[in-house]
Design a protein around this motif. Structure first.
Motif, PDB file in Angstrom:
ATOM      1  N   CYS A   1       0.858  -1.201   0.000  1.00 18.79           N
ATOM      2  CA  CYS A   1       0.000   0.000   0.000  1.00 18.79           C
ATOM      3  C   CYS A   1       0.884   1.238   0.000  1.00 18.79           C
ATOM      4  O   CYS A   1       1.462   1.597   1.030  1.00 18.79           O
ATOM      5  CB  CYS A   1      -0.897  -0.020   1.240  1.00 18.79           C
ATOM      6  N   ASP A   2       0.995   1.888  -1.163  1.00 21.37           N
ATOM      7  CA  ASP A   2       1.874   3.044  -1.271  1.00 21.37           C
ATOM      8  C   ASP A   2       1.149   4.379  -1.169  1.00 21.37           C
ATOM      9  O   ASP A   2       1.785   5.427  -1.207  1.00 21.37           O
ATOM     10  CB  ASP A   2       2.651   2.987  -2.586  1.00 21.37           C
ATOM     11  N   VAL A   3      -0.182   4.362  -1.065  1.00 18.80           N
ATOM     12  CA  VAL A   3      -0.894   5.626  -0.867  1.00 18.80           C
ATOM     13  C   VAL A   3      -1.050   5.882   0.630  1.00 18.80           C
ATOM     14  O   VAL A   3      -1.049   4.950   1.435  1.00 18.80           O
ATOM     15  CB  VAL A   3      -2.277   5.620  -1.545  1.00 18.80           C
ATOM     16  N   THR A   4      -1.160   7.122   0.990  1.00 16.37           N
ATOM     17  CA  THR A   4      -1.284   7.488   2.405  1.00 16.37           C
ATOM     18  C   THR A   4      -2.678   8.018   2.735  1.00 16.37           C
ATOM     19  O   THR A   4      -2.930   8.439   3.856  1.00 16.37           O
ATOM     20  CB  THR A   4      -0.242   8.555   2.776  1.00 16.37           C
ATOM     21  N   ASN A   5      -3.573   7.972   1.776  1.00 13.78           N
ATOM     22  CA  ASN A   5      -4.909   8.548   1.967  1.00 13.78           C
ATOM     23  C   ASN A   5      -5.700   7.806   3.027  1.00 13.78           C
ATOM     24  O   ASN A   5      -5.708   6.576   3.066  1.00 13.78           O
ATOM     25  CB  ASN A   5      -5.682   8.511   0.654  1.00 13.78           C
TER      26      ASN A   5
END
Length: 380
Positions: A192-196
């Motif tokens: 998981c590379d998104v931080t949202n």
């Protein structure tokens, strides 16, 4: 010379193993006595499954699944060489590329197909899972995935809700009494590379909903529904996932997997580095050089791509590292700070993208050969 060859795929052209063999051929043309170790790498995005299968001498299996609109299809996932880990890319069953533009509708799409792949792997007695969340067509907060595993999401009449994001708002109760017993011993790691976060103007629906076909009005409907769902989770499990970093990945699938499957969210490249035991390899082997690469090297590469991860490890262990790319452009200062020694484009003359992609293996081999001829001359 002992060389670790650890590239990512060149997207749309050559998978990581093909790239690595081309690099190896270039090295051995110059010095047949060089010792090379091949380790296909990935960053958790598209291609991670096949790269990790190749890195561990694993297998790819085919299983029955459904696409984002619930239509029957066959899909594939990987099993590691030791038979203990399933590597599943959500995009293979629940991905945006499976639909045409007219079909995109996050009110209707579901992650159920990805859950079917997890179920298939569980029935093969696999207990460890790597789930790659990129490229989803869904905004159902992973409810479909969980439904495939036996979780029940009930409306005010005690009936199971239907598949799709539009029904998340109807959830009143969550029943886990029918969850597969095999789930008790399973553990999940999520690339998981998104931080949202899960909800809000920076959350799953507002940021990613429009690219999946959501209008402004639909975005608000989905965000409100997922917030209501998160409230129910908090009430029943005493766990708030509303603002967890990364929970918004794949339309909220990361948040639900965290809440219901105790999943561990990791940056893709870090997850892969741990899985292939790169640190142990670098400690035990006396590599003189690392060569890596991917399709494009630019200022964005330092933000978590394979080359970035490999540069940081090379720097940590004091090993020079060279990167090859289909193109090399922009400011690479951050990559140099991370440990990169030098970057080279594989193109050897005027050519368009299609020509470069069609001839990538040959071009990679030729450029690697030229680099190693220079190295050999310097080391005389």
């Amino acid at each position: 010379m002992k060389v670790l060859i650890a590239p990512d795929s060149f997207k749309g052209s050559s998978d990581a193993l093909t790239v690595a063999h081309a690099m190896q051929n270039g090295i051995l043309k110059v010095d047949s006595k060089s010792e090379t170790v091949i380790l296909p790498m990935a960053d958790g995005g598209e291609g991670t499954m096949i790269n990790l299968v190749q890195a561990t001498n694993g297998t790819v299996v085919t299983a029955n699944s459904v696409d984002p609109l619930g239509r029957q299809m066959e899909s594939k996932y990987g099993i590691s060489g030791d038979g203990k880990t399933a590597i599943i890319e959500l995009a293979t069953s629940s991905g945006i590329d499976l639909l045409n533009a007219e079909e995109l509708n996050p009110l209707k799409t579901t992650t159920y197909g990805t859950g079917m792949l997890i179920k298939d792997a569980l029935e093969r007695n696999i207990k460890h899972f790597i789930i790659c969340l990129g490229g989803s067509a869904t905004n159902d907060a992973g409810v479909g995935l969980l439904q495939a595993l036996g979780f029940r999401f009930l409306d005010k009449n005690g009936l199971d809700i239907n598949l799709g994001g539009q029904y998340i708002k109807d959830i009143v109760t969550i029943d886990d009494s029918n969850v597969m017993s095999l789930m008790k011993e399973a553990n999940f790691e999520i690339a998981c590379d998104v931080t949202n976060p899960l909800i809000g103007t920076n959350g799953a629906s507002y940021i990613f909903g429009p690219q999946k076909g959501a209008s402004v009005e639909v975005v608000k409907i989905l965000d409100n529904a997922i917030e209501q769902f998160a409230n129910i989770i908090e009430q029943q499990k005493n766990l708030s996932i509303h603002q967890i970093e990364g929970a918004g990945a794949a339309g909220g699938t990361a948040g639900s997997m965290f809440a219901f499957l105790n999943a561990n969210l990791k940056r893709g490249i870090e997850l892969v580095i741990d899985f292939v035991e790169l640190n142990e390899m670098l400690k035990q082997e006396n590599f003189d050089l690392i060569i890596t690469g991917e399709g494009k090297i630019d200022g964005q590469t330092a933000g978590g791509k394979v080359i970035s991860g490999m540069c940081q490890k090379a720097h940590e262990y004091g090993i020079p590292i060279i990167a090859l790319g289909g193109s090399v452009e922009g400011n690479l200062s951050e990559l140099y700070n991370q440990g990169l020694t030098a970057a080279y484009s594989i193109t050897n003359g005027p050519m368009n993208l299609e020509e470069a992609m069609q001839n990538s293996s040959c071009l990679i081999e030729q450029q690697t050969e030229q680099i190693f001829r220079t190295i050999k001359m310097i080391n005389k």
